[in-house]
Structure formats: structure tokens, C-alpha cells
Scaffold this motif. Structure first.
Motif, PDB file in Angstrom:
ATOM      1  N   ARG A  87       5.865  -1.991   0.555  1.00 50.69           N
ATOM      2  CA  ARG A  87       6.205  -0.853   1.414  1.00 50.69           C
ATOM      3  C   ARG A  87       6.131   0.453   0.628  1.00 50.69           C
ATOM      4  O   ARG A  87       5.630   1.451   1.122  1.00 50.69           O
ATOM      5  CB  ARG A  87       7.596  -1.056   1.996  1.00 50.69           C
ATOM      6  N   GLN A  88       6.633   0.454  -0.602  1.00 51.47           N
ATOM      7  CA  GLN A  88       6.620   1.673  -1.418  1.00 51.47           C
ATOM      8  C   GLN A  88       5.208   2.095  -1.788  1.00 51.47           C
ATOM      9  O   GLN A  88       4.913   3.279  -1.889  1.00 51.47           O
ATOM     10  CB  GLN A  88       7.428   1.469  -2.694  1.00 51.47           C
ATOM     11  N   ASN A  89       4.347   1.116  -2.013  1.00 52.26           N
ATOM     12  CA  ASN A  89       2.987   1.420  -2.443  1.00 52.26           C
ATOM     13  C   ASN A  89       1.974   1.391  -1.302  1.00 52.26           C
ATOM     14  O   ASN A  89       0.768   1.346  -1.544  1.00 52.26           O
ATOM     15  CB  ASN A  89       2.568   0.450  -3.546  1.00 52.26           C
ATOM     16  N   LEU A  90       2.484   1.403  -0.060  1.00 61.58           N
ATOM     17  CA  LEU A  90       1.668   1.493   1.142  1.00 61.58           C
ATOM     18  C   LEU A  90       0.626   0.382   1.222  1.00 61.58           C
ATOM     19  O   LEU A  90      -0.527   0.607   1.584  1.00 61.58           O
ATOM     20  CB  LEU A  90       0.990   2.870   1.222  1.00 61.58           C
ATOM     21  N   MET A  91       1.051  -0.815   0.892  1.00 63.21           N
ATOM     22  CA  MET A  91       0.164  -1.977   0.933  1.00 63.21           C
ATOM     23  C   MET A  91       0.233  -2.636   2.308  1.00 63.21           C
ATOM     24  O   MET A  91       1.158  -2.404   3.083  1.00 63.21           O
ATOM     25  CB  MET A  91       0.566  -2.982  -0.146  1.00 63.21           C
ATOM     26  N   LEU A  92      -0.763  -3.457   2.593  1.00 67.08           N
ATOM     27  CA  LEU A  92      -0.763  -4.221   3.827  1.00 67.08           C
ATOM     28  C   LEU A  92       0.424  -5.168   3.869  1.00 67.08           C
ATOM     29  O   LEU A  92       0.937  -5.583   2.824  1.00 67.08           O
ATOM     30  CB  LEU A  92      -2.041  -5.053   3.945  1.00 67.08           C
ATOM     31  N   PHE A 120      -7.088   0.631   5.308  1.00 69.55           N
ATOM     32  CA  PHE A 120      -6.767  -0.676   5.869  1.00 69.55           C
ATOM     33  C   PHE A 120      -5.317  -0.739   6.348  1.00 69.55           C
ATOM     34  O   PHE A 120      -5.020  -1.363   7.351  1.00 69.55           O
ATOM     35  CB  PHE A 120      -7.031  -1.788   4.845  1.00 69.55           C
ATOM     36  N   THR A 121      -4.418  -0.074   5.642  1.00 71.73           N
ATOM     37  CA  THR A 121      -3.018  -0.046   6.062  1.00 71.73           C
ATOM     38  C   THR A 121      -2.874   0.730   7.358  1.00 71.73           C
ATOM     39  O   THR A 121      -2.167   0.307   8.275  1.00 71.73           O
ATOM     40  CB  THR A 121      -2.144   0.578   4.962  1.00 71.73           C
ATOM     41  N   ALA A 122      -3.559   1.865   7.472  1.00 74.24           N
ATOM     42  CA  ALA A 122      -3.501   2.659   8.695  1.00 74.24           C
ATOM     43  C   ALA A 122      -4.075   1.880   9.872  1.00 74.24           C
ATOM     44  O   ALA A 122      -3.513   1.886  10.973  1.00 74.24           O
ATOM     45  CB  ALA A 122      -4.257   3.969   8.509  1.00 74.24           C
ATOM     46  N   ALA A 123      -5.170   1.173   9.645  1.00 68.93           N
ATOM     47  CA  ALA A 123      -5.784   0.385  10.719  1.00 68.93           C
ATOM     48  C   ALA A 123      -4.867  -0.758  11.148  1.00 68.93           C
ATOM     49  O   ALA A 123      -4.723  -1.030  12.351  1.00 68.93           O
ATOM     50  CB  ALA A 123      -7.129  -0.163  10.255  1.00 68.93           C
ATOM     51  N   ASP A 124      -4.237  -1.418  10.201  1.00 73.24           N
ATOM     52  CA  ASP A 124      -3.328  -2.511  10.541  1.00 73.24           C
ATOM     53  C   ASP A 124      -2.094  -1.974  11.250  1.00 73.24           C
ATOM     54  O   ASP A 124      -1.556  -2.605  12.154  1.00 73.24           O
ATOM     55  CB  ASP A 124      -2.928  -3.288   9.286  1.00 73.24           C
TER      56      ASP A 124
END
Length: 130
Positions: A36-41, A82-86
Motif C-alpha cells: 500500500r505504501q509503495n503503490l503496488m498491486l 497497472f495499479t491505476a488500471a486495477d
């Protein structure tokens, strides 16, 4: 070894990290927090443990991530593609202030939140002056 496992979201069982860290639930909460902190999927490969054990769904994961982005006043562009798309796939409807539908609605929501926080601080100052 633990930091490597957390960064790479390695499953607890079947890896060496279980010999180093004894608490499985704490390990997975560290994995989710780091992601969450590193904006991962969302760690879908660990979803059986994360959803059942920690009770964190992809919707909650991305909601908290977007709230943190707004609190830090970071732009929508700081999200990896990819995070924004998910995020948009998991949360297609405007649940929180129109978030998750794209850059423009995110910006509008952030502006509204900023106005609310400015208003609340002004009200607090007026209350303290009286």
C-alpha cells in the motif's frame, strides 16, 4: 531476508521467512502495508490468506491507498499504470467522492477534501477565539 520477502510478496509457508519470523499474520500485514505504501498491486497471489486471514479485500486495499494519496496531496499521476488500471477495475463506481474513475475525478475529490479541511480548521480557530 524478511525485507526481501516482504518486498517481493513471498508466501509465508514454504519459504525460509517462516523460520525467521514466527508470526504469520504479522508478516502478511507487513506485506499489505508495504504494498500500500509503495503503490503496488493488490497481492492477488496471496489473496486466500490476505482476504481470509487479514480481512483485507482489494476494494479496501485500494480505498486506503487512494485516501493516503489524497492525505499526502500527491497527484493521481504518481500511481503506477497497472495499479491505476486495477483500481478502476476493482472499484468501477464512485464510492468515495468519485474516486477510482480517473484523474479528473480524483483531482476534484482532492480539491473538495482540501476545502473541507480548510473550512474545519477555520471553524476550529473561530471556536478557539471565542
Amino acid at each position: 531476508m524478511v525485507s526481501f520477502s516482504v518486498k517481493n510478496q513471498v508466501r509465508y509457508r514454504g519459504s525460509l521467512v517462516r523460520h525467521v519470523r514466527r508470526d504469520e499474520k504479522r508478516y502478511y500485514s507487513d506485506v499489505v502495508a508495504y504494498g500500500r505504501q509503495n503503490l503496488m498491486l493488490f497481492p492477488y497471489h496471496l489473496s486466500d490468506v490476505v482476504v481470509k486471514g487479514l480481512l483485507v479485500t482489494p476494494f479496501q486495499y485500494y480505498s486506503q491507498m487512494m485516501e493516503a494519496l489524497m492525505a499526502q496531496e500527491r497527484s493521481y499521476d504518481s500511481l503506477p499504470n497497472f495499479t491505476a488500471a486495477d483500481c478502476e477495475y476493482v472499484c468501477p463506481a464512485p464510492f468515495f467522492c468519485g474516486t477510482f474513475l480517473g484523474r479528473h475525478l480524483f483531482s476534484r475529490c482532492r480539491r473538495n477534501c482540501r476545502k473541507i479541511s480548510i473550512l474545519s480548521t477555520n471553524l476550529r480557530r473561530l471556536k478557539d477565539e471565542k
